[in-house]
Design a protein around this motif. Structure first.
Motif, PDB file in Angstrom:
ATOM      1  N   ASP A 265       0.811  -1.305  -0.063  1.00 41.75           N
ATOM      2  CA  ASP A 265      -0.085   0.083  -0.026  1.00 41.75           C
ATOM      3  C   ASP A 265       0.939   1.400   0.060  1.00 41.75           C
ATOM      4  O   ASP A 265       1.890   1.263   0.968  1.00 41.75           O
ATOM      5  N   VAL A 266       0.387   2.032  -1.022  1.00 44.26           N
ATOM      6  CA  VAL A 266       1.263   3.414  -0.908  1.00 44.26           C
ATOM      7  C   VAL A 266       0.058   4.588  -0.399  1.00 44.26           C
ATOM      8  O   VAL A 266      -0.678   4.746  -0.956  1.00 44.26           O
ATOM      9  N   THR A 267       1.075   5.129   0.796  1.00 40.96           N
ATOM     10  CA  THR A 267       0.221   6.391   1.289  1.00 40.96           C
ATOM     11  C   THR A 267       1.120   7.230   1.787  1.00 40.96           C
ATOM     12  O   THR A 267       2.319   7.302   1.567  1.00 40.96           O
ATOM     13  N   THR A 268       0.492   8.059   2.823  1.00 46.09           N
ATOM     14  CA  THR A 268       1.238   8.988   3.691  1.00 46.09           C
ATOM     15  C   THR A 268       0.818   8.715   5.231  1.00 46.09           C
ATOM     16  O   THR A 268       0.153   8.032   5.586  1.00 46.09           O
ATOM     17  N   LEU A 273      -3.750  12.707   0.727  1.00 39.80           N
ATOM     18  CA  LEU A 273      -2.996  12.662  -0.371  1.00 39.80           C
ATOM     19  C   LEU A 273      -3.185  13.854  -1.410  1.00 39.80           C
ATOM     20  O   LEU A 273      -3.255  13.890  -2.562  1.00 39.80           O
ATOM     21  N   SER A 274      -2.908  14.826  -0.785  1.00 43.61           N
ATOM     22  CA  SER A 274      -2.932  16.248  -1.266  1.00 43.61           C
ATOM     23  C   SER A 274      -2.218  17.285  -0.681  1.00 43.61           C
ATOM     24  O   SER A 274      -1.700  17.327   0.397  1.00 43.61           O
ATOM     25  N   THR A 275      -1.615  18.217  -1.326  1.00 42.74           N
ATOM     26  CA  THR A 275      -0.628  19.376  -0.824  1.00 42.74           C
ATOM     27  C   THR A 275      -0.564  20.455  -1.752  1.00 42.74           C
ATOM     28  O   THR A 275      -1.331  20.537  -2.846  1.00 42.74           O
ATOM     29  N   GLU A 276       0.019  21.404  -1.328  1.00 41.19           N
ATOM     30  CA  GLU A 276       0.148  22.656  -2.155  1.00 41.19           C
ATOM     31  C   GLU A 276       1.906  22.652  -2.377  1.00 41.19           C
ATOM     32  O   GLU A 276       2.601  22.588  -1.655  1.00 41.19           O
ATOM     33  N   LYS A 350       4.169   5.241  -7.856  1.00 40.25           N
ATOM     34  CA  LYS A 350       4.175   3.679  -7.766  1.00 40.25           C
ATOM     35  C   LYS A 350       5.070   3.076  -7.251  1.00 40.25           C
ATOM     36  O   LYS A 350       6.407   3.471  -7.065  1.00 40.25           O
ATOM     37  N   ALA A 351       4.859   2.115  -6.273  1.00 44.32           N
ATOM     38  CA  ALA A 351       6.059   1.108  -5.478  1.00 44.32           C
ATOM     39  C   ALA A 351       5.646  -0.297  -6.087  1.00 44.32           C
ATOM     40  O   ALA A 351       4.498  -0.603  -6.009  1.00 44.32           O
ATOM     41  N   SER A 352       6.759  -0.743  -6.514  1.00 45.92           N
ATOM     42  CA  SER A 352       6.638  -2.237  -7.153  1.00 45.92           C
ATOM     43  C   SER A 352       7.822  -3.012  -7.025  1.00 45.92           C
ATOM     44  O   SER A 352       8.887  -2.541  -6.863  1.00 45.92           O
ATOM     45  N   ASN A 353       7.811  -4.569  -6.833  1.00 40.64           N
ATOM     46  CA  ASN A 353       8.775  -5.336  -7.064  1.00 40.64           C
ATOM     47  C   ASN A 353       8.169  -6.521  -7.902  1.00 40.64           C
ATOM     48  O   ASN A 353       6.987  -6.283  -8.270  1.00 40.64           O
ATOM     49  N   SER A 354       8.902  -7.662  -7.977  1.00 38.50           N
ATOM     50  CA  SER A 354       8.601  -8.890  -8.680  1.00 38.50           C
ATOM     51  C   SER A 354       7.383  -9.418  -8.369  1.00 38.50           C
ATOM     52  O   SER A 354       6.797 -10.145  -9.051  1.00 38.50           O
ATOM     53  N   ASP A 355       6.770  -9.023  -7.125  1.00 43.29           N
ATOM     54  CA  ASP A 355       5.707 -10.367  -6.532  1.00 43.29           C
ATOM     55  C   ASP A 355       4.474  -9.220  -6.464  1.00 43.29           C
ATOM     56  O   ASP A 355       3.216  -9.862  -6.762  1.00 43.29           O
ATOM     57  N   ASP A 358       1.671  -1.339  -6.131  1.00 47.68           N
ATOM     58  CA  ASP A 358       0.614  -0.446  -5.587  1.00 47.68           C
ATOM     59  C   ASP A 358       0.891   1.061  -6.097  1.00 47.68           C
ATOM     60  O   ASP A 358       2.089   1.298  -6.221  1.00 47.68           O
ATOM     61  N   SER A 359      -0.078   1.719  -6.274  1.00 49.13           N
ATOM     62  CA  SER A 359       0.079   3.385  -6.788  1.00 49.13           C
ATOM     63  C   SER A 359      -0.750   4.163  -5.984  1.00 49.13           C
ATOM     64  O   SER A 359      -1.857   3.585  -5.471  1.00 49.13           O
ATOM     65  N   ALA A 360      -0.582   5.357  -5.651  1.00 48.11           N
ATOM     66  CA  ALA A 360      -1.355   6.294  -5.356  1.00 48.11           C
ATOM     67  C   ALA A 360      -1.370   7.611  -6.149  1.00 48.11           C
ATOM     68  O   ALA A 360      -0.196   7.980  -6.605  1.00 48.11           O
TER      69      ALA A 360
END
Length: 397
Positions: A265-268, A273-276, A350-355, A358-360
């Motif tokens: 899971d990609v989050t903060t 999930l918003s900013t200026e 996006k964060a990913s590996n071979s398995d 996820d993206s945000a």
């Protein structure tokens, strides 16, 4: 003259005897056929191949065509040396059964034990059923003792090991063999871990069963369905399955290997999930990469998609490992293009590996700074300062 008459009398007597004797024999034979035909004893499998040491049971059926019920005595007429046989009914040893008029199925059982040292060959066991009258019948059991061991009953799978990702179900085909000389009723069971489900479905059936009845020397394919618990961790699990009858306890071990659940899971840290940001000015955004699976994630790469002219980089572009259930915080450096106008933009991380991956999507509100705003403020300040000086100098006049 007397001699001649005596000779004639002897000849006549011989002729009468010759005529009467066949009639008497015919009548006597007819009486025996009628009596024997009034009672019949039979079994479903009077001939079979067996092995030394077998314990056999033969269900005996009786047919009574005399028109009246009768008590029938049972006896073993002949039995090979060292063999043991006896009659039972309703679980007890018996020597007589009551046979009603008509067909009487499964009225008695003949129990036969073949000694372990019995040599291979053909054997006969003769049984007799008879009444106080002349009704009787004889049943011969023809048994062939094989010199080679046929083999014991078994319950096994040709492919007892399978693997799959967490959440997957497993299906094993096992063969149940009743190599005994009698019908067996097998009950199924397993020692699966808590929360797991194991079912047994005979081939040709659509629903699982708890038990199955099998004739002697028969086999049956059983599909063993294994569903792991929802929270089962990665690893190999051995499940012992059993088919148990009154005289046999057959077991087979199946191995289900769970390779793991991969989720990210990609989050903060705050979940926002918003900013200026301002055009051409770098904005730092804290990211939180969470491993929601039950297996460590390695070589997790971070990438982004942004509007033309924007620049996005990361403090840690590749994360070596994120342990199961843990998280790693990374800083994203987002710089809007210098020509970016005021408004909302979307940057995807996006964060990913071979398995797994996820993206945000982050909503970036761009604020534009211009020199005219500063000039405007200075002009206003100068105007008020000039007015103040004018009032101060000429106000007293």
């Amino acid at each position: 003259m007397n001699g001649f008459a005596g000779s004639r009398r002897k000849t006549a007597m011989h002729i009468m005897a010759a005529l009467v004797l066949p009639v008497l024999l015919l009548l006597g034979a007819g009486r025996e056929v009628s009596a024997a035909g009034g009672l019949q004893m039979s079994t479903g499998y009077p001939g079979m191949s067996v092995t030394a040491g077998d314990e056999l049971t033969f269900s005996l059926d009786f047919s009574n065509t005399t028109g009246a019920g009768m008590s029938v005595s049972l006896e073993t007429v002949s039995l090979p040396e060292g063999w043991k046989g006896y009659f039972t009914g309703n679980g007890s040893e018996v020597s007589q059964v009551y046979v009603k008029s008509g067909d009487n199925d499964g009225k008695a059982v003949y129990n036969l034990t073949i000694p372990e040292e019995a040599a291979g060959g053909d054997y006969e066991v003769a049984l007799r059923a008879y009444t106080a009258g002349e009704a009787s019948d004889t049943l011969t059991l023809n048994l062939k003792v094989t010199e080679e061991e046929v083999g014991g009953s078994s319950f096994r799978s040709e492919y007892p090991e399978q693997e799959g990702a967490s959440g997957a179900s497993f299906s094993f085909d096992a063969t149940l063999v009743n190599n005994s000389a009698t019908e067996q009723n097998y009950s199924f069971s397993s020692n699966a871990p808590a929360g797991w489900s194991v079912t047994f479905t005979p081939s040709g059936e659509s629903s699982p069963v708890n038990s199955i009845s099998m004739e002697p020397r028969k086999s049956q394919t059983i599909t063993v369905g294994v569903t792991p618990a929802a929270d089962a961790e990665a690893g190999a699990y051995t499940i012992s399955c059993a088919a148990v009858s009154a005289g046999e306890n057959l077991k087979t071990d199946l191995t289900a290997t769970i390779t793991g659940k991969y989720a990210m899971d990609v989050t903060t840290p705050s979940g926002r999930l918003s900013t200026e940001a301002y055009a051409n000015k770098q904005k730092e955004v804290a990211l939180k990469i969470v491993n929601n699976g039950n297996t460590d994630l390695t070589n997790v790469n971070l990438s982004s998609t942004a509007p033309d002219g924007w620049n996005v980089s990361f403090s840690q572009p590749v994360i070596d490992v994120i342990e199961a259930g843990a998280s790693v915080e990374v800083t994203a450096y987002i710089t809007p293009g210098e020509d970016a106008l005021s408004g909302d933009y979307v940057v995807s991380v996006k964060a990913s590996n071979s398995d797994t991956s996820d993206s945000a999507e982050f909503r970036i509100s761009v604020k534009t700074e211009t020199i005219w705003g500063v000039v405007g403020v200075l002009l206003i300040v100068c105007v008020f300062a000039g007015l103040g000086w004018v009032f101060h100098k000429y106000g007293r006049r």
